[in-house]
Design an enzyme around this catalytic site. Structure first.
Site, PDB file in Angstrom:
ATOM      1  N   GLU A 152      -1.026  -4.624  -5.204  1.00  0.00           N
ATOM      2  CA  GLU A 152      -1.229  -3.253  -4.700  1.00  0.00           C
ATOM      3  C   GLU A 152      -2.538  -3.213  -3.908  1.00  0.00           C
ATOM      4  O   GLU A 152      -3.558  -3.721  -4.384  1.00  0.00           O
ATOM      5  CB  GLU A 152      -1.306  -2.316  -5.914  1.00  0.00           C
ATOM      6  CG  GLU A 152      -1.573  -0.862  -5.591  1.00  0.00           C
ATOM      7  CD  GLU A 152      -1.650  -0.009  -6.875  1.00  0.00           C
ATOM      8  OE1 GLU A 152      -1.299  -0.517  -7.985  1.00  0.00           O
ATOM      9  OE2 GLU A 152      -2.095   1.146  -6.767  1.00  0.00           O
TER      10      GLU A 152
ATOM     11  N   ARG B 136      -6.330  10.834  -7.089  1.00  0.00           N
ATOM     12  CA  ARG B 136      -6.111   9.471  -6.564  1.00  0.00           C
ATOM     13  C   ARG B 136      -6.448   8.387  -7.596  1.00  0.00           C
ATOM     14  O   ARG B 136      -6.306   7.204  -7.334  1.00  0.00           O
ATOM     15  CB  ARG B 136      -6.956   9.245  -5.307  1.00  0.00           C
ATOM     16  CG  ARG B 136      -6.570  10.122  -4.151  1.00  0.00           C
ATOM     17  CD  ARG B 136      -7.350   9.775  -2.892  1.00  0.00           C
ATOM     18  NE  ARG B 136      -7.398  10.913  -1.993  1.00  0.00           N
ATOM     19  CZ  ARG B 136      -6.431  11.230  -1.125  1.00  0.00           C
ATOM     20  NH1 ARG B 136      -5.352  10.486  -1.007  1.00  0.00           N
ATOM     21  NH2 ARG B 136      -6.550  12.306  -0.354  1.00  0.00           N
TER      22      ARG B 136
ATOM     23  N   HIS C 240       0.477   7.834  -6.159  1.00  0.00           N
ATOM     24  CA  HIS C 240       0.075   8.821  -7.165  1.00  0.00           C
ATOM     25  C   HIS C 240       1.229   9.712  -7.613  1.00  0.00           C
ATOM     26  O   HIS C 240       1.048  10.565  -8.470  1.00  0.00           O
ATOM     27  CB  HIS C 240      -1.051   9.700  -6.587  1.00  0.00           C
ATOM     28  CG  HIS C 240      -2.068   8.914  -5.812  1.00  0.00           C
ATOM     29  ND1 HIS C 240      -2.841   7.935  -6.398  1.00  0.00           N
ATOM     30  CD2 HIS C 240      -2.419   8.934  -4.489  1.00  0.00           C
ATOM     31  CE1 HIS C 240      -3.638   7.396  -5.466  1.00  0.00           C
ATOM     32  NE2 HIS C 240      -3.389   7.981  -4.314  1.00  0.00           N
TER      33      HIS C 240
ATOM     34  N   HIS D 280      -5.236  -0.745  -1.628  1.00  0.00           N
ATOM     35  CA  HIS D 280      -5.716   0.528  -1.079  1.00  0.00           C
ATOM     36  C   HIS D 280      -6.914   0.230  -0.192  1.00  0.00           C
ATOM     37  O   HIS D 280      -7.846  -0.483  -0.617  1.00  0.00           O
ATOM     38  CB  HIS D 280      -6.116   1.499  -2.189  1.00  0.00           C
ATOM     39  CG  HIS D 280      -4.951   1.821  -3.067  1.00  0.00           C
ATOM     40  ND1 HIS D 280      -3.939   2.646  -2.648  1.00  0.00           N
ATOM     41  CD2 HIS D 280      -4.611   1.370  -4.289  1.00  0.00           C
ATOM     42  CE1 HIS D 280      -3.022   2.697  -3.591  1.00  0.00           C
ATOM     43  NE2 HIS D 280      -3.404   1.930  -4.603  1.00  0.00           N
ATOM     44  N   ILE D 281      -6.872   0.765   0.991  1.00  0.00           N
ATOM     45  CA  ILE D 281      -7.951   0.540   1.954  1.00  0.00           C
ATOM     46  C   ILE D 281      -9.244   1.178   1.435  1.00  0.00           C
ATOM     47  O   ILE D 281     -10.312   0.576   1.481  1.00  0.00           O
ATOM     48  CB  ILE D 281      -7.544   1.139   3.324  1.00  0.00           C
ATOM     49  CG1 ILE D 281      -6.297   0.408   3.850  1.00  0.00           C
ATOM     50  CG2 ILE D 281      -8.697   1.067   4.321  1.00  0.00           C
ATOM     51  CD1 ILE D 281      -5.559   1.159   4.939  1.00  0.00           C
ATOM     52  N   SER D 282      -9.120   2.398   0.950  1.00  0.00           N
ATOM     53  CA  SER D 282     -10.290   3.123   0.449  1.00  0.00           C
ATOM     54  C   SER D 282     -10.505   2.834  -1.034  1.00  0.00           C
ATOM     55  O   SER D 282      -9.599   2.345  -1.725  1.00  0.00           O
ATOM     56  CB  SER D 282     -10.108   4.630   0.670  1.00  0.00           C
ATOM     57  OG  SER D 282      -9.023   5.108  -0.105  1.00  0.00           O
TER      58      SER D 282
ATOM     59  N   ASN E 280       0.890  -1.160   0.000  1.00  0.00           N
ATOM     60  CA  ASN E 280       0.000   0.000   0.000  1.00  0.00           C
ATOM     61  C   ASN E 280       0.930   1.211   0.000  1.00  0.00           C
ATOM     62  O   ASN E 280       1.412   1.626   1.055  1.00  0.00           O
ATOM     63  CB  ASN E 280      -0.908   0.020   1.227  1.00  0.00           C
ATOM     64  CG  ASN E 280      -1.875   1.202   1.168  1.00  0.00           C
ATOM     65  OD1 ASN E 280      -1.704   2.104   0.341  1.00  0.00           O
ATOM     66  ND2 ASN E 280      -2.883   1.201   2.026  1.00  0.00           N
TER      67      ASN E 280
ATOM     68  N   ASP F  69       9.820   2.146 -10.389  1.00  0.00           N
ATOM     69  CA  ASP F  69      11.083   1.623 -10.944  1.00  0.00           C
ATOM     70  C   ASP F  69      11.652   0.526 -10.057  1.00  0.00           C
ATOM     71  O   ASP F  69      12.164  -0.482 -10.548  1.00  0.00           O
ATOM     72  CB  ASP F  69      12.112   2.760 -11.100  1.00  0.00           C
ATOM     73  CG  ASP F  69      11.825   3.662 -12.297  1.00  0.00           C
ATOM     74  OD1 ASP F  69      10.933   3.328 -13.101  1.00  0.00           O
ATOM     75  OD2 ASP F  69      12.490   4.713 -12.417  1.00  0.00           O
TER      76      ASP F  69
HETATM   77  C1  DQA Z   1      -4.563   4.890   0.300  1.00  0.00           C
HETATM   78  C2  DQA Z   1      -5.186   5.842  -0.722  1.00  0.00           C
HETATM   79  C3  DQA Z   1      -4.220   6.962  -1.076  1.00  0.00           C
HETATM   80  O1  DQA Z   1      -4.819   7.836  -2.030  1.00  0.00           O
HETATM   81  C4  DQA Z   1      -3.883   7.763   0.157  1.00  0.00           C
HETATM   82  O2  DQA Z   1      -2.916   8.757  -0.154  1.00  0.00           O
HETATM   83  C5  DQA Z   1      -3.444   6.922   1.305  1.00  0.00           C
HETATM   84  C6  DQA Z   1      -4.065   5.614   1.531  1.00  0.00           C
HETATM   85  C7  DQA Z   1      -5.574   3.806   0.771  1.00  0.00           C
HETATM   86  O3  DQA Z   1      -5.133   2.851   1.398  1.00  0.00           O
HETATM   87  O4  DQA Z   1      -6.791   3.944   0.557  1.00  0.00           O
HETATM   88  O5  DQA Z   1      -2.625   7.343   2.115  1.00  0.00           O
HETATM   89  O6  DQA Z   1      -3.477   4.209  -0.318  1.00  0.00           O
END
Ligand code: DQA
Length: 145
Positions: free
Chosen positions: A99, A112, A81, A101-103, A75, A88
């Site tokens: 990968e 984002r 972004h 992402h929690i949200s 994460n 790289d």
């Molecule tokens: C995140 C989403 C990203 O946009 C944000 O900057 C985070 C957490 C997520 O886990 O949802 O810090 O990666």
């Protein structure tokens, strides 16, 4: 030897559980580590969960993973972004990369919606809350057979 999975976490995720809980929930990174370790124990995978607010540290851990890990769950947080350097570094890693992402980043601000890391990731999870890490662990176990 038990295969090792690096679970890397970028900036501000040390505050998970306290940071914007309406978006990221109330569970902490220690809770995530415990859940992933339990799945790892079932699946025959060892985990090393790491977090840094520093881009270079994440890059160094990815380099370390080249020797030490069979797979990476990452994460990258805000570095998702912005960071060609993280992309790289991941491009030098030969195993599977997931990968997380929690949200649900695609429902949030436009900045984002683009991920440098997705150019390398074999799978992307978004919007599953911290459960996304557990799902990524299960998929990692599947990929590593
Ligand atoms: C995140 C989403 C990203 O946009 C944000 O900057 C985070 C957490 C997520 O886990 O949802 O810090 O990666």
């Amino acid at each position: 030897m038990t295969p090792m999975i690096y679970i890397l976490n970028g900036p501000n995720l040390n505050l998970l559980g306290r940071r914007q809980p309406e978006i990221y929930g109330r569970e902490t990174l220690d809770d995530v580590a415990a859940a992933c370790a339990a799945i790892g124990a079932e699946a025959g995978l060892e985990i090393r969960l790491l977090q840094s607010n520093w881009e270079g540290q994440i890059v160094d851990w990815i380099h370390e993973a080249r020797e030490a890990a069979a797979g990476i769950i990452i994460n990258p947080a805000a570095l998702t972004h912005t960071s060609v350097a993280v992309l790289d570094a991941l491009n030098t890693f030969e195993g599977p990369v997931i990968e997380v992402h929690i949200s649900q980043v695609h429902r949030r601000e436009a900045f984002r919606h683009h991920s440098y890391v997705s150019h390398r990731a074999d799978a992307v999870m978004a919007g599953f809350g911290v459960h996304g890490y557990a799902l990524a662990m299960r998929h990692m176990a599947h990929l590593l057979g």
